[in-house]
Design an enzyme around this catalytic site. Structure first.
Site, PDB file in Angstrom:
ATOM      1  N   GLY A 110       1.238  -2.118   4.531  1.00  0.00           N
ATOM      2  CA  GLY A 110       1.628  -0.709   4.412  1.00  0.00           C
ATOM      3  C   GLY A 110       2.883  -0.405   5.180  1.00  0.00           C
ATOM      4  O   GLY A 110       4.003  -0.624   4.710  1.00  0.00           O
ATOM      5  N   SER A 111       2.716   0.070   6.416  1.00  0.00           N
ATOM      6  CA  SER A 111       3.863   0.497   7.223  1.00  0.00           C
ATOM      7  C   SER A 111       4.811  -0.655   7.544  1.00  0.00           C
ATOM      8  O   SER A 111       6.018  -0.437   7.715  1.00  0.00           O
ATOM      9  CB  SER A 111       3.377   1.158   8.514  1.00  0.00           C
ATOM     10  OG  SER A 111       2.510   0.308   9.239  1.00  0.00           O
ATOM     11  N   SER A 122       0.839  -1.199   0.000  1.00  0.00           N
ATOM     12  CA  SER A 122       0.000   0.000   0.000  1.00  0.00           C
ATOM     13  C   SER A 122       0.870   1.243   0.000  1.00  0.00           C
ATOM     14  O   SER A 122       1.549   1.545   0.989  1.00  0.00           O
ATOM     15  CB  SER A 122      -0.917   0.014   1.221  1.00  0.00           C
ATOM     16  OG  SER A 122      -1.578   1.262   1.315  1.00  0.00           O
ATOM     17  N   HIS A 154      -8.373   0.595  -4.715  1.00  0.00           N
ATOM     18  CA  HIS A 154      -9.427   0.509  -3.702  1.00  0.00           C
ATOM     19  C   HIS A 154     -10.112   1.866  -3.625  1.00  0.00           C
ATOM     20  O   HIS A 154      -9.534   2.832  -3.116  1.00  0.00           O
ATOM     21  CB  HIS A 154      -8.801   0.114  -2.366  1.00  0.00           C
ATOM     22  CG  HIS A 154      -9.750   0.113  -1.220  1.00  0.00           C
ATOM     23  ND1 HIS A 154      -9.332   0.123   0.093  1.00  0.00           N
ATOM     24  CD2 HIS A 154     -11.121   0.109  -1.162  1.00  0.00           C
ATOM     25  CE1 HIS A 154     -10.379   0.131   0.890  1.00  0.00           C
ATOM     26  NE2 HIS A 154     -11.473   0.135   0.151  1.00  0.00           N
ATOM     27  N   GLY A 174      -5.280  -3.973   6.536  1.00  0.00           N
ATOM     28  CA  GLY A 174      -5.344  -3.321   7.837  1.00  0.00           C
ATOM     29  C   GLY A 174      -4.505  -3.992   8.901  1.00  0.00           C
ATOM     30  O   GLY A 174      -4.866  -5.064   9.398  1.00  0.00           O
ATOM     31  N   GLY A 175      -3.372  -3.400   9.221  1.00  0.00           N
ATOM     32  CA  GLY A 175      -2.546  -3.905  10.316  1.00  0.00           C
ATOM     33  C   GLY A 175      -1.815  -5.193  10.026  1.00  0.00           C
ATOM     34  O   GLY A 175      -1.371  -5.868  10.959  1.00  0.00           O
ATOM     35  N   MET A 179     -12.272   4.338  -2.078  1.00  0.00           N
ATOM     36  CA  MET A 179     -12.945   4.782  -0.851  1.00  0.00           C
ATOM     37  C   MET A 179     -13.558   6.146  -1.143  1.00  0.00           C
ATOM     38  O   MET A 179     -13.144   7.178  -0.601  1.00  0.00           O
ATOM     39  CB  MET A 179     -11.943   4.842   0.301  1.00  0.00           C
ATOM     40  CG  MET A 179     -11.542   3.479   0.805  1.00  0.00           C
ATOM     41  SD  MET A 179     -10.244   3.539   2.064  1.00  0.00           S
ATOM     42  CE  MET A 179      -8.800   3.537   1.010  1.00  0.00           C
TER      43      MET A 179
END
Length: 224
Positions: free
Chosen positions: A202-203, A11, A70, A181-182, A72
């Site tokens: 992501g991170s 991401s 995605h 997510g996470g 949103m």
């Protein structure tokens, strides 16, 4: 589903926004399978990000990459979908809350030559999927509330991943499940055990000091 059993989607929301071309290249070079674009409009979520012109510029630089868009945004319209498809999207997902005619929009995405997906927020029940399998290529289960990177996975959402997997198997639906997510190396194996095969990272990747070590750790966790 692609030939690999599991796919890692990077991401770019968590990448260096002033050096996105560099970061995308590094992601692809180190083994990220898919580049994930979180498109936000300040309406559906309280943030704003990448437009179709940006996607088009990235496609020119990386013609062979898989681009996962995605949406949103609200409302989701055919014009928006058209713009991202023309800009180079391979996969396009949107939220059912943002679209009046969901089946029609999924059909439109597929007619444009893209994989069509529905994105489910943490509190969105998955039952509507049972009426849409024929038009679905994948389901994106949000394991955090959308809008910002760096959040922790909401544990209850993993049950939804399992529910979607069970529903699809019961109805013989040929879809894959993506989770966003996470996701990190310490929980990716558990998430996979619930039925996911595409993992948006992501991170845990773009925030790592050594990205090759980060992607290797994710793959190693999945192989255990």
């Amino acid at each position: 589903m692609e030939s690999k059993h599991f796919l890692i989607a990077g991401s770019i929301l968590s990448a260096d926004l002033l050096n996105l071309e560099r970061d995308v290249k590094e992601a692809l070079d180190t083994g990220v399978d898919v580049i994930h674009f979180d498109v936000m409009d300040y309406h559906f979520v309280p943030n704003m990000t990448f437009g179709p012109a940006f996607l088009k510029a990235m496609r020119a630089k990386f013609p062979n990459a898989i681009f996962d868009v995605h949406l949103m945004v609200s409302p989701v319209t055919e014009n928006i979908v058209d713009d991202y498809a023309k800009a180079g999207a391979n996969w396009i997902s949107f939220h059912p809350e943002a679209c009046t005619h969901i089946e029609r929009m999924l059909t439109h995405i597929q007619e444009l030559g893209c994989k069509a997906g529905l994105a489910l927020n943490p509190a969105t029940p998955p039952q509507l999927l049972r009426y849409l399998w024929a038009k679905l290529d994948f389901v994106l289960v949000m394991t955090v509330n959308p809008g910002f990177g760096g959040q922790k996975t909401i544990p209850a959402t993993l049950t939804k991943v399992a529910d979607v997997k069970t529903m699809a198997e019961m109805d013989d639906a040929k879809i894959f499940i993506e989770v966003d997510g996470g996701v990190k190396d310490s929980n990716i194996k558990e998430i996979a055990s619930y039925g996911a095969s595409v993992f948006v990272v992501g991170s845990a990747f773009f925030g790592a000091e050594n990205k090759q070590v980060a992607i290797d750790a994710l793959h190693k966790a999945l192989e255990k």
